[in-house]
Design a protein around this motif. Structure first.
Motif, PDB file in Angstrom:
ATOM      1  N   PRO A 285       5.415  -4.406   4.359  1.00 24.49           N
ATOM      2  CA  PRO A 285       6.846  -4.488   4.697  1.00 24.49           C
ATOM      3  C   PRO A 285       7.736  -3.648   3.770  1.00 24.49           C
ATOM      4  O   PRO A 285       8.806  -3.198   4.188  1.00 24.49           O
ATOM      5  CB  PRO A 285       7.165  -5.985   4.559  1.00 24.49           C
ATOM      6  CG  PRO A 285       6.033  -6.569   3.770  1.00 24.49           C
ATOM      7  CD  PRO A 285       4.827  -5.711   4.015  1.00 24.49           C
ATOM      8  N   ASP A 286       7.325  -3.455   2.540  1.00 27.54           N
ATOM      9  CA  ASP A 286       8.167  -2.682   1.614  1.00 27.54           C
ATOM     10  C   ASP A 286       7.944  -1.174   1.714  1.00 27.54           C
ATOM     11  O   ASP A 286       8.697  -0.398   1.139  1.00 27.54           O
ATOM     12  CB  ASP A 286       7.918  -3.124   0.166  1.00 27.54           C
ATOM     13  CG  ASP A 286       8.406  -4.538  -0.069  1.00 27.54           C
ATOM     14  OD1 ASP A 286       9.378  -4.935   0.617  1.00 27.54           O
ATOM     15  OD2 ASP A 286       7.813  -5.244  -0.897  1.00 27.54           O
ATOM     16  N   LEU A 287       6.883  -0.770   2.380  1.00 23.00           N
ATOM     17  CA  LEU A 287       6.596   0.662   2.489  1.00 23.00           C
ATOM     18  C   LEU A 287       5.880   0.937   3.815  1.00 23.00           C
ATOM     19  O   LEU A 287       4.713   1.324   3.848  1.00 23.00           O
ATOM     20  CB  LEU A 287       5.722   1.114   1.304  1.00 23.00           C
ATOM     21  CG  LEU A 287       5.502   2.620   1.157  1.00 23.00           C
ATOM     22  CD1 LEU A 287       6.784   3.342   0.787  1.00 23.00           C
ATOM     23  CD2 LEU A 287       4.418   2.903   0.114  1.00 23.00           C
ATOM     24  N   PRO A 288       6.588   0.712   4.920  1.00 24.70           N
ATOM     25  CA  PRO A 288       5.918   0.917   6.205  1.00 24.70           C
ATOM     26  C   PRO A 288       5.540   2.383   6.418  1.00 24.70           C
ATOM     27  O   PRO A 288       6.245   3.287   5.960  1.00 24.70           O
ATOM     28  CB  PRO A 288       6.968   0.472   7.227  1.00 24.70           C
ATOM     29  CG  PRO A 288       8.272   0.468   6.511  1.00 24.70           C
ATOM     30  CD  PRO A 288       7.982   0.272   5.063  1.00 24.70           C
ATOM     31  N   GLY A 289       4.429   2.596   7.096  1.00 20.19           N
ATOM     32  CA  GLY A 289       3.977   3.960   7.390  1.00 20.19           C
ATOM     33  C   GLY A 289       3.426   4.018   8.800  1.00 20.19           C
ATOM     34  O   GLY A 289       3.197   2.992   9.451  1.00 20.19           O
TER      35      GLY A 289
END
Lengths: 445, 541
Positions: A285-289
């Motif tokens: 959730p903090d670094l979606p890719g």
């Protein structure tokens, strides 16, 4: 039509493009994005701009003869033309021995990388975000130079075997350098988010202001080996050189830091401290890719380094087939697991060391060892007996991130950072490292 | 700052800036709209901006063509033929700059774009404290300029180019390479500039860069070494690849220096042999050495330690958040006695030297190009400026250093060619080496890094030879030198003469936020620097 296509619009357009194909195999990639930016320096806005970009790329194959053509406008006539052009190029091309047939339909995990808050950013948002920052630096009699850049977009693909993939995303990056009027102090901050609600330029500016003021009156220390605490911004630019060099083919070919004597690779070998865990996960959730690669391979959670051991390398589809292993796409994000220490605890437990907040001009000196050089910048501080004593002059370092991760003392909590070299976003913890090699002093502020 | 160069593996490819749509090879040769039609379109923009309240307007209609070829060993990895065209309109309204660009080059699209540029200027003017003031530039009327090329690279079929690269790769492999990647880059900027000052300038600019990387591996030992091409990107056509003998300078140890003609196959053979030799080269002992620096190496040191610090926008703080500021502050220049280097150091800025990347007729503000001194007899005497900066350094006119990398990018101050003048006394490289007791001879562009104010730098190279008592004593490895800019240039003690003068170039020099690239050359002859700190970069992991 809008530049940013919805999933159904993208699907319809790609189906239309594929309907024009006469090749044995065809694969179409499309992207659209809108970007806006504002730049300021000397406490004034210097430039601002916006950019709309869309591109469609068609790869046609006859046997192993492959041609690629791209186009940036999508009228029916242009779409037919780009398909024909890719087919002409394929007919003229020599056989590509590394061509692998397009993928069958795949399933992808969910990743939420598109935020309305970021998509809605307009010129007023940018001006007010920068205005808030300038209010602080002007009132503090400091000089600001900064940049805010926002993006919304999507990418999608479809091939002649029916594979379809779609991924929308947003992002906003903010960076700021604050200098004292006499040029003896400088502080920096960078923030990157998928969700613009998290961006607080006032709070970020205060950090750069604090570092700027705190770095005035730097004293020179002798270069040498020091215990360092790297803030995540500093650690990211070193560690990404490990991530960039995880290609299995280079390792197999004997020209990578992951190659080893006897023609073997370091797969399944411990290369760094056992507390080091590096993985990728598009659904974080903090670094979606993106959950899929450009060829349509699913990007799933993948451990790269687990307990210090190399667990996976990147395998292109060709190299995977040649070596009879599963292809592993290049990840769409990279996360290094953190520990539990707070920054205060790390400083407190340091008898003698240096707090490094930013590193600059990182270049590879030796690809064999990943030896890197670069300098500290915008706030470097001496720690003695658990407290920050005073700012220090900037150093040049020569250090390999592999050696560095073998000299790990403590890990803090991972946070999202923007690489000041590649502009990629990562989750990286602050870390305490012993025997970090500083090789000379710099007068730069 | 430099963009990352050609490395191994496909992962590097996305870092090569490509703009626009791909087109077929023949379309690269199709003419675009003629100058008269472009002039009409620019007049639409000039009139529209003026009617909306612009006090100054410039317009760039550009068609940017790129052909990039990538190969490894026996394989073609990629051929990119790309075209990008459109219009960029820059205005001053309420004393503030505004810029807008569009690929819609119809009169309606252009008028709308001009309107947007004025609106942006007005919106940003609320942050402006002092109005923009431009150095006077009289309109030059209708002008044309073209890079003096002999063979238009875009007219050479890609088949021929691929044959050349396959030959390069083949020869490298025959001579001991384990792997080789080779690339050709061709750029053509067709740009038309018009301004409310009354300038209408049509320019056709060509650039070329052939390069390769040879890798030798020893799998048993788990060791590898590389050697990159010692070509230079040039402001030339395909004739650069003719490899004319008269443009070669024979150096020691079979080394060849290339002036305005490059023999790519010959260099690939030497490269493979040298990469092999590197595998067993002696690891350098750290310490002070006198350095003899080849022009193909020194160019990058000039670029980083003189080129960037004398960019006036950096000096003033406009690049503080990214590339940084500069140690070469205005007070040092004003003192008229700041010894940047020894008395032998004469550095000129220019945008006129034939075959260079910086050479154009007019910059992207319509200023005619020229040559001027940056460092004279060792003293800092000037900077690189554009129209809105000239008055800050007491100049009546711009230096003509404004450039945008595309029609869609806003123009700003970019580096002109920055070159070290050769020595006036007759001296060859061998003459220079004869006088060195303990030194290192360095060729080629290696790793490079410099701080944000350009004091402290570290450079590697491609090939290093030890110099002992006036003679070359074999290859060294793990070499990098560190110095301070002022200290380094003051340690300059000898220059070879003009017969050894060559240009080095940077094809993708990065600057600004959002980033833009530019291409720039740096000329010099082989030069000696005394007592420079050399470190050993060998490590074990």
């Amino acid at each position: 039509m809008s530049i940013i296509l919805s999933e159904s619009e993208a699907k319809a357009l790609l189906q239309k493009v594929l309907s024009y194909s006469k090749a044995d195999e065809c694969e179409v990639n499309i992207l659209g994005e809108e970007r806006g930016n504002i730049r300021y320096a000397r406490n004034e806005v210097s430039t601002s701009g916006s950019l709309i970009n869309q591109n469609l790329s068609v790869q046609s194959a006859f046997g192993k003869k492959v041609g690629v053509a791209t186009i940036d406008e999508f009228s029916d006539e242009s779409l037919q033309k780009v398909v024909r052009r890719s087919e002409e190029l394929a007919q003229l091309a020599p056989e590509n021995p590394e061509y692998i047939s397009v993928l069958e339909p795949q399933t992808y995990q969910k990743s939420q990388g598109y935020f309305e808050s970021t998509a809605a950013i307009n010129a007023n948002f940018r001006a007010s975000a920068v205005g808030n920052s300038l209010d602080i630096t002007r009132s503090e009699n400091l000089t600001a130079a900064g940049f805010l850049d926002n993006q919304k977009g999507y990418s999608a693909m479809m091939n002649s075997k029916g594979l379809f993939a779609y991924y929308p995303s947003t992002g906003v990056n903010f960076s700021l350098t604050v200098r004292t009027p006499d040029g003896t102090g400088s502080g920096y901050v960078a923030r990157g988010y998928s969700d613009a609600k998290k961006l607080d330029t006032t709070a970020a500016t205060k950090i750069a202001v604090q570092k700027s003021k705190g770095s005035v009156g730097a004293k020179a220390l002798e270069p040498g080996k020091y215990t360092v605490i790297l803030e995540p911004t500093a650690a990211a630019v070193l560690l990404e050189n490990i991530f960039f060099n995880f290609d299995a083919r280079s390792a197999d070919e004997g020209r990578s830091f992951l190659s080893k004597p006897g023609g073997k690779t370091k797969l399944n070998e411990k290369i760094v401290d056992e507390r080091v865990n590096i993985y990728s996960d598009p659904s974080h959730p903090d670094l979606p890719g993106s959950p899929w690669s450009g060829e349509g391979l699913p990007i799933n959670k993948m451990n790269w380094i687990e307990k210090g051991v190399v667990k996976n390398m990147v395998y292109s589809r060709y190299w995977a087939q040649k070596n009879n292993v599963k292809p592993v796409p290049f990840p769409s994000n990279v996360i290094m697991e953190g520990g539990t220490a707070t920054m205060e605890e790390m400083i407190k437990s340091t008898k003698q060391g240096i707090l490094v907040t930013k590193l600059w001009y990182i270049r590879e000196v030796d690809p064999q060892t990943l030896l890197l050089t670069g300098l500290t910048r915008d706030g470097t501080f001496y720690i003695e007996n658990g407290v920050i004593k005073h700012p220090v002059k900037n150093f040049r370092f020569n250090e390999s991130p592999v050696i560095m991760l073998n000299n790990l003392e403590t890990l803090g909590k991972a946070e999202r950072v923007v690489s000041t070299e590649s502009e990629r976003n990562y989750l990286i913890p602050p870390m305490k490292i012993r025997e970090f090699t500083f090789s000379s002093l710099s007068d730069a502020v | 700052m430099q963009m990352s160069g050609m490395g191994i593996g496909a992962m590097m490819l996305p870092q090569i800036p490509v703009t626009g749509s791909s087109i077929n090879e023949l379309q690269l040769l199709e003419p675009w709209i003629d100058a008269a039609a472009k002039k009409k379109l620019t007049e639409v923009a000039l009139n529209a901006a003026k009617s909306k309240g612009a006090s100054y307007t410039d317009v760039r209609i550009g068609r940017y063509l790129q052909q990039y070829l990538f190969t490894r060993e026996k394989q073609v990895q990629n051929i990119v033929n790309a075209e990008s065209y459109g219009i960029g309109i820059r205005v001053i309204a309420n004393g503030t700059w505004g810029f807008s660009a569009t690929s819609d080059v119809t009169p309606d699209g252009i008028a709308k774009c001009a309107e947007t540029a004025v609106a942006i200027a007005k919106a940003n003017s609320k942050f402006q404290k002092e109005p923009v003031e431009l150095a006077l530039q009289k309109g030059v009327g209708d002008k044309t300029w073209k890079t003096p090329i002999v063979k238009n690279a875009f007219e050479i079929p890609s088949r021929e180019k691929i044959d050349l690269l396959m030959n390069v790769n083949g020869k490298a492999m025959e001579n001991g390479a384990s792997f080789v990647t080779s690339n050709l880059f061709f750029v053509n900027e067709q740009k038309y500039f018009a301004s409310s000052d009354g300038s209408f300038i049509d320019q056709d600019i060509h650039r070329i860069w052939p390069t390769f990387t040879v890798t030798v591996t020893d799998k048993a030992a788990g060791k590898f070494k590389t050697r990159d091409a010692i070509s230079s990107p040039m402001g030339m056509g395909y004739e650069y690849l003719d490899g004319i003998a008269s443009e070669k300078i024979a150096g020691p140890n079979g080394l060849v220096g290339y002036r305005n003609s490059y023999d790519m196959v010959e260099d690939a053979i030497v490269a493979a042999k040298q990469a092999k030799e590197k595998m067993t080269a002696k690891s350098v002992q750290a310490g002070k050495y006198d350095l003899v620096l080849d022009p193909n190496h020194l160019g990058l040191t000039i670029h980083e330690s003189v080129g960037h610090p004398t960019e006036l926008d950096r000096v003033l703080g406009y690049e503080a958040n990214y590339a940084g500021t500069s140690f070469a502050t205005l007070d040092k220049w004003q003192s008229k006695n700041f010894a940047y280097g020894s008395k032998l150091v004469n550095i000129v800025a220019d945008k006129t030297q034939a075959h260079t990347l910086g050479a154009v007729g007019f910059d992207d503000e319509g200023v005619p190009c020229k040559e001027w001194d940056i460092i004279k007899d060792g003293i800092l005497v000037n900077y690189q400026a554009i129209r809105d900066q000239a008055k800050i350094i007491g100049e009546k006119e711009s230096h003509g250093c404004c450039y945008a990398d595309n029609w869609s990018s806003v123009q700003f101050q970019r580096m002109p060619n920055i070159s070290l003048k050769p020595g006036t006394e007759k001296r060859s490289v061998m003459d220079m080496i004869k006088g060195v007791e303990k030194g290192i001879y360095i060729i080629g562009r290696g790793s490079y890094s410099i701080d944000q104010q350009r004091y402290n730098f570290q450079f590697g190279g491609q090939v290093f030879y030890e110099i002992k008592n006036g003679e070359l004593a074999g290859m060294l490895d793990d070499v990098a030198y560190q110095s301070n800019t002022q200290e380094f240039w003051n340690s300059c003690t000898q220059l070879c003469d003009k017969d050894d003068y060559r240009t080095f170039g940077s094809f993708f020099d990065g600057k600004g936020q959002p980033g833009q690239v530019s291409a720039v050359s740096h000329g010099s002859s082989t030069t000696r620097f005394d007592g420079v700190n050399v470190i050993n970069t060998g490590r074990k992991i």
